[in-house]
Scaffold this active site. Structure first.
Site, PDB file in Angstrom:
ATOM      1  CE  LYS A  76       8.196  -5.310  -6.948  1.00 31.16           C
ATOM      2  NZ  LYS A  76       7.197  -6.252  -7.508  1.00 31.16           N
ATOM      3  CB  SER A 151       4.012  -4.016  -7.639  1.00 24.21           C
ATOM      4  OG  SER A 151       4.630  -5.279  -7.732  1.00 24.21           O
ATOM      5  CB  SER A 175       3.991  -7.243 -10.029  1.00 28.02           C
ATOM      6  OG  SER A 175       2.864  -6.764  -9.334  1.00 28.02           O
TER       7      SER A 175
END
Lengths: 488, 95, 483
Positions: A76, A151, A175
């Site tokens: 990420k 996210s 997330s």
């Protein structure tokens, strides 16, 4: 047609079926060919990946391979990676190339894994739909009109689409679990303090926790084995021995006590989702588990407490983006104040600014007690309630989200509506307990995740529970209609 | 709790965010609805509850007083939007 | 109307740690800008703080030394504001739960009076960087080497009633932190600086007047001057019918004025909240007891010992013990010459005069304590006399040579051979016939004064080596015999 799991790739590498360079080349080609439709990567690190893959192959040939040696993964784009642009999906950090490495990515590097690139996310991890990224919306491979969740949407999409067998994520209020649920992959948010936060761009320090995302619980366990552990550089990291998360995967579930909190099945929960979850619970009964009804009455309060604490901490954590030492600075500032106000207004997106505003307000003079302090008191009540419940049952199960993935653009107008989507995931972050999402069915072709929450440091148990379920179900092996073809 | 323009302007100034007139209206509405959501907390009596700052109720660990870093000056300075002579430059600060 | 000044001080003492409060970067002064600032100090994304154990220990040492309550539980708080030399956009400090609670110090006002000043609290916090306002094409340069340097902020009660008391208090804190070795006390380098809260009220009034805060004063002299100026300004203001505005003011040492810093005042809302990257600090009784047991002798205890053991006056003892380096110096000199009174006189007199003239700290004195001790020993054993001692002192200031070697080389050894002195006396008398004549004719009271002339000539002839009292005696004998 199938997409190989991380464990299968690790096995293929160890048996010499293919080299890391081969699998890395294949996946890089796939990413280049197919990610245009998903937008799951912000940066593809092709050259670096090939260097790492060759080094991994050499290490293997010298008999020094570790379980993840040569296994391609992605990070990420919130994990600082030395020499690789780390944007946090923000214009603010569009040009930011850190000269340092996060502990998590360093550990995965040391284990010999190969980094294919940095995945998309909601800007500064603030969002539940991956629609707030400076680099554009990420599309869900199960339905390109649907959001992938957020996210960590880039990581879950890349895994779901078979572009990479495993990826890192972070989970501040869901997330990892929510996008894992929306994309039909497996992800775990470990106990707060189990994985180092050093080098992870902070959203809300007391809630942020990194974890792995992959297709199966076994894959996730392999990655967590490398990611977890004490780190001197993080004051909130816990100095406690790390379990071998693979060791207990094969143990049966007989006698396991599962709590079903009635609040997780109340109004607002989609019928289809409820059916998937209850059906999964029945599967567990068949595996020998005992089901108990419990209550977590503070659940509705978690949204308020979360948005106050997360926004307050974010407002302070994001003050460092001031255009002085790195990152975006506006053109031709007329003075210091203008430099601050315009750099931040132009560098941050709408949702980030909104949360900074909420947090600034909540901490401002005269409101601290009513908001931040109050939220922390409620946080204590939520933690107490979990501790009480987890004294009666081994784990708590419920849905990850009230609905399957919603359509893009459907919730961007009303932020509060979006926040309410997070109701089932926030309390695990507030309490600091581990929680995961496991694929458990589909509603109208969109995946549904089962949430499993456990006691502090019970990650091995959660992974065992997920693995045993995945041995008798194949939800996690389903292939999205828009995914890549078999690639190994 | 209703917010008015002057509240939003004050918060935006504290947060060092320039806001346009359109954004101002949007913030009045969105912050207002978020605060309404958050106000649910006020119904709960927490008089006897100790605030929880860290989920594990742990204590601070201490670092041995040793110099452990190497000088990365050049690498850090390369990230600066504007610099000169090894200093970060900003528009003139008036005291 | 007569007015009373009320003063409280916030002293920032930079703790003498090797590394910074929250990072492993070195604490330095005067290094190349931004070369001792790491991830944490620069507020880089993802950087995290970890507390320096020495800084914590030093704070507790200070607390124990001022007999303060040590908090077993303390919390780091973020003070949020934007400023270019504050990289994270917040300063990590302690607010509601500081490590050191209520304590006190006693200050010596003059030769006999003592006053107790309350210390409200002392807490740990990180320093900011430095803004350099020299012209960088119209911009300000930022050096973050000082960022995250550990500070102990020591907050006093508003117990002081004059600039002199404020200085005495500050000197006392200085001597405590330097004795403990937790701060180098170097004010020129900013290792200790203070903010003074000053207000005035009519004598006898109970309610405090509106205060102003004088920022960043970095010498004892400036503290005194700034407070006197500010009190005077407030008195003039009130007597002219005006009001004092609560504000931050800056002391300008160049122009000896204070001026308002309104730019720092606007919209102060620091949004304090507990730092989520740091956990509450917990220390137990053993930790505190251990520190208490290892505490060095404190200035007050040392002062008492100087009185009791060396028989020094209260004043001499308090001056010598107020500064750790000076007290250490004194003890070495004293041990060498075994004459506490002479040691005190020379240190507080000749040495201090030289040090002040050259702006040198006693710790860096060019004459070492053993050298001065040796000098005093040579006075005591009559090898040299007062005048020669001063010449020797001057010589020692400029060279590292051995005391006895300088005495020989410069011919400072006292001449005690009566025959040799007598020859010189006879010589002087025979070559100054006129003066001898005048002496003989002069009345007795004037003769005493005139004798000095002859003494001077003999001393000159002996190149300063003759024992002056012997010269005196011989001259008197011989001149009076001529009578």
């Amino acid at each position: 047609m199938s997409i190989p799991t991380l464990s299968q790739i690790a096995h293929g590498l160890s048996t010499g079926h293919f080299s890391s360079e081969e699998i890395t080349c294949d996946l890089l080609a796939d990413i280049v060919a197919k990610d245009k439709q998903y937008n799951s990567f912000i940066t593809i690190t092709k050259t670096l990946a090939l260097v790492q893959a060759r080094a991994a192959d050499q290490r293997r040939s010298q008999g020094r391979a570790a379980p993840l040696t040569g296994v391609p993964i992605a990070h990420k784009d919130i994990f600082c990676t030395r020499g690789i642009r780390t944007s946090c999906a923000s214009r603010m950090l569009d040009n930011f190339v850190p000269p340092y490495e996060s502990t998590v990515s360093q550990r995965l590097l040391d284990a010999g894994s190969v980094c294919l690139g940095k995945t998309n996310l909601d800007e500064f991890a603030m969002g539940s739909s991956n629609e707030t990224s400076y680099y554009g919306v990420v599309n869900n491979p199960w339905d390109l009109d649907a959001v992938p969740g957020g996210s960590s949407g880039g990581s879950t999409v890349a895994v779901a689409a078979g572009l990479v067998p495993g990826a890192t994520g972070t989970d501040t209020g869901g997330s990892i679990r929510q996008p894992a649920s929306f994309c039909g992959v497996t992800g775990i948010k470990p106990t707060y303090g189990r994985v180092s936060r050093f080098g992870i761009i902070a959203y809300a320090s007391s809630l942020d926790q990194a974890g792995p995302i992959a297709r199966t619980a076994e894959d996730v366990a392999l990655m967590l084995n490398v990611m977890a552990g004490f780190d001197q550089q993080d004051s909130t990291s816990v100095d406690r021995a790390v379990d071998d998360y693979c060791a207990q995967l094969e143990q049966p579930l007989k006698g396991l006590k599962i709590g079903l909190p009635k609040e997780y099945f109340g109004p607002g929960l989609d019928d289809g989702v409820a059916q998937c979850i209850l059906s999964a619970v029945q599967d567990y009964e068949r595996l020998g588990a005992q089901i108990l009804d419990i209550s977590l009455s503070k659940l509705p309060l978690s949204i308020a407490a979360y948005y106050v604490i997360a926004s307050a901490e974010a407002s302070s954590n994001l003050s460092r983006y001031d255009g002085v030492r790195y990152g975006y600075r506006c053109d031709q500032p007329t003075g210091l104040l203008d430099m601050y106000c315009r750099s931040r207004a132009e560098g941050f997106g709408t949702e980030v600014k909104r949360r900074i505003m909420v947090g600034t307000y909540a901490l401002s003079e005269g409101y601290f007690d009513a908001y931040y302090r109050k939220a922390q008191c409620i946080r204590r009540l939520i933690k107490n309630e979990f501790e009480h419940a987890l004294a009666q049952v081994d784990v708590i199960m419920g849905p990850v989200t009230p609905t399957p993935a919603f359509n893009q653009g459907s919730k961007t107008v009303n932020p509060v509506g979006m926040y309410l989507e997070d109701i089932y995931t926030l309390s695990a972050n507030l309490a600091g307990i581990p929680a995961m999402s496991v694929p458990a069915g589909f509603v109208s072709g969109r995946p549904v995740g089962l949430q499993i929450m456990g006691n502090y440091f019970a990650e091995a148990q959660l992974l065992q529970i997920a693995h045993q379920y995945q041995k008798v179900t194949d939800w996690h092996l389903q292939i999205p209609p828009h995914s890549s073809q078999e690639c190994a | 709790m209703t917010l008015v323009d002057t509240d939003i302007k004050k918060i935006a100034h504290l947060a060092r965010l320039q806001i346009s007139q359109n954004e101002l209206i949007d913030y009045v509405n969105s912050l207002g609805s978020i605060l309404a959501l958050v106000d649910h907390m006020q119904q709960v009596n927490t008089d006897d509850v100790e605030p929880l700052a860290n989920p594990l109720d742990q204590h601070q660990r201490l670092r041995v007083d040793q110099v452990t870093t190497v000088n990365q000056h050049d690498e850090f300075m390369a990230l600066a939007p504007v610099s000169d002579a090894g200093l970060y430059l900003v528009p003139k600060v008036i005291e | 109307m007569s007015w009373e000044v009320v003063i409280g001080l916030e002293i920032h003492a930079q703790l003498a740690t090797r590394s910074k409060l929250f990072s492993g970067a070195a604490v330095t002064f005067g290094a190349i800008p931004n070369t001792h600032a790491t991830l944490v100090d620069l507020g880089m994304p993802g950087a995290l703080p970890v507390l320096n154990e020495s800084a914590l220990k030093m704070a507790v040492q200070f607390g124990v030394a001022i007999d303060a309550e040590i908090k077993q539980h303390s919390v780091f708080t973020r003070k949020n504001y934007f400023y270019p030399d504050l990289p994270k956009g917040y300063q990590t400090s302690q607010m509601d739960e500081p490590i050191v609670g209520q304590g006190y110090v006693d200050i010596q006002l003059d030769h006999s009076r003592c006053k107790r000043i309350g210390v409200t609290r002392a807490h740990l916090e990180e320093d900011a960087g430095k803004s350099l306002h020299e012209n960088f094409t119209g911009m300000t340069g930022i050096d973050l080497n000082r960022s995250s340097t550990p500070l102990l902020e020591i907050v006093s009660e508003p117990d002081m009633r004059s600039a002199a008391e404020a200085v005495a208090y500050m000197r006392k804190i200085h001597s405590i932190v330097t004795t403990l070795g937790i701060c180098d006390g170097n004010m020129a380098e900013g290792s200790m600086r203070c903010d003074a809260n000053v207000s005035i009220r009519p004598v006898g009034a109970v309610k405090l007047g509106t205060r102003t805060e004088l920022k960043n004063i970095n010498s004892f002299r400036f503290v005194e001057r700034a407070i006197m100026l500010e009190a005077e300004r407030q008195i003039n203001l009130l007597e002219a019918g005006g009001v004092v505005v609560q504000e931050t003011r800056l002391y300008d040492s160049e122009h000896n004025t204070t001026r308002s810093m309104r730019s720092k005042e606007e919209a102060n809302d620091y949004r304090y909240f507990p730092c989520p990257d740091l956990l509450p600090v917990h220390i137990d009784d053993d930790y505190i007891a251990n520190i208490r047991a290892q505490l060095p002798e404190l200035p007050d205890q040392r002062c008492q010992r100087f009185i009791d053991v060396y028989g020094l006056s209260e004043y001499d003892a308090s001056v010598l013990s107020a500064n750790r380096s000076m007290a250490d110096y004194f003890e070495v000199v004293q041990r060498c010459c075994n004459d506490p009174k002479a040691s005190a006189n020379w240190i507080m007199g000749e040495l201090t005069k030289y040090l002040n003239e050259h702006h040198i700290d006693i710790a860096d004195a060019p004459i070492s304590a053993p050298q001065l001790g040796q000098l005093l020993k040579r006075i005591a054993d009559n090898t040299i006399h007062g005048n020669a001692a001063k010449i020797l002192f001057e010589a020692l200031w400029h060279s590292d040579d051995d005391v006895d070697k300088i005495i020989v080389n410069k011919g400072l050894k006292q001449l005690s051979d009566v025959g040799a002195i007598e020859t010189m006396v006879d010589e002087v008398i025979s070559t100054h016939v006129d003066q001898v004549q005048q002496y003989i004719l002069a009345p007795a009271p004037r003769r005493d004064r005139m004798l000095g002339f002859f003494v001077g000539r003999v001393m000159q002839a002996s190149k300063g080596a003759a024992n002056p009292s012997q010269v005196n005696k011989l001259l008197l004998q011989k001149l009076n015999r001529l009578n």
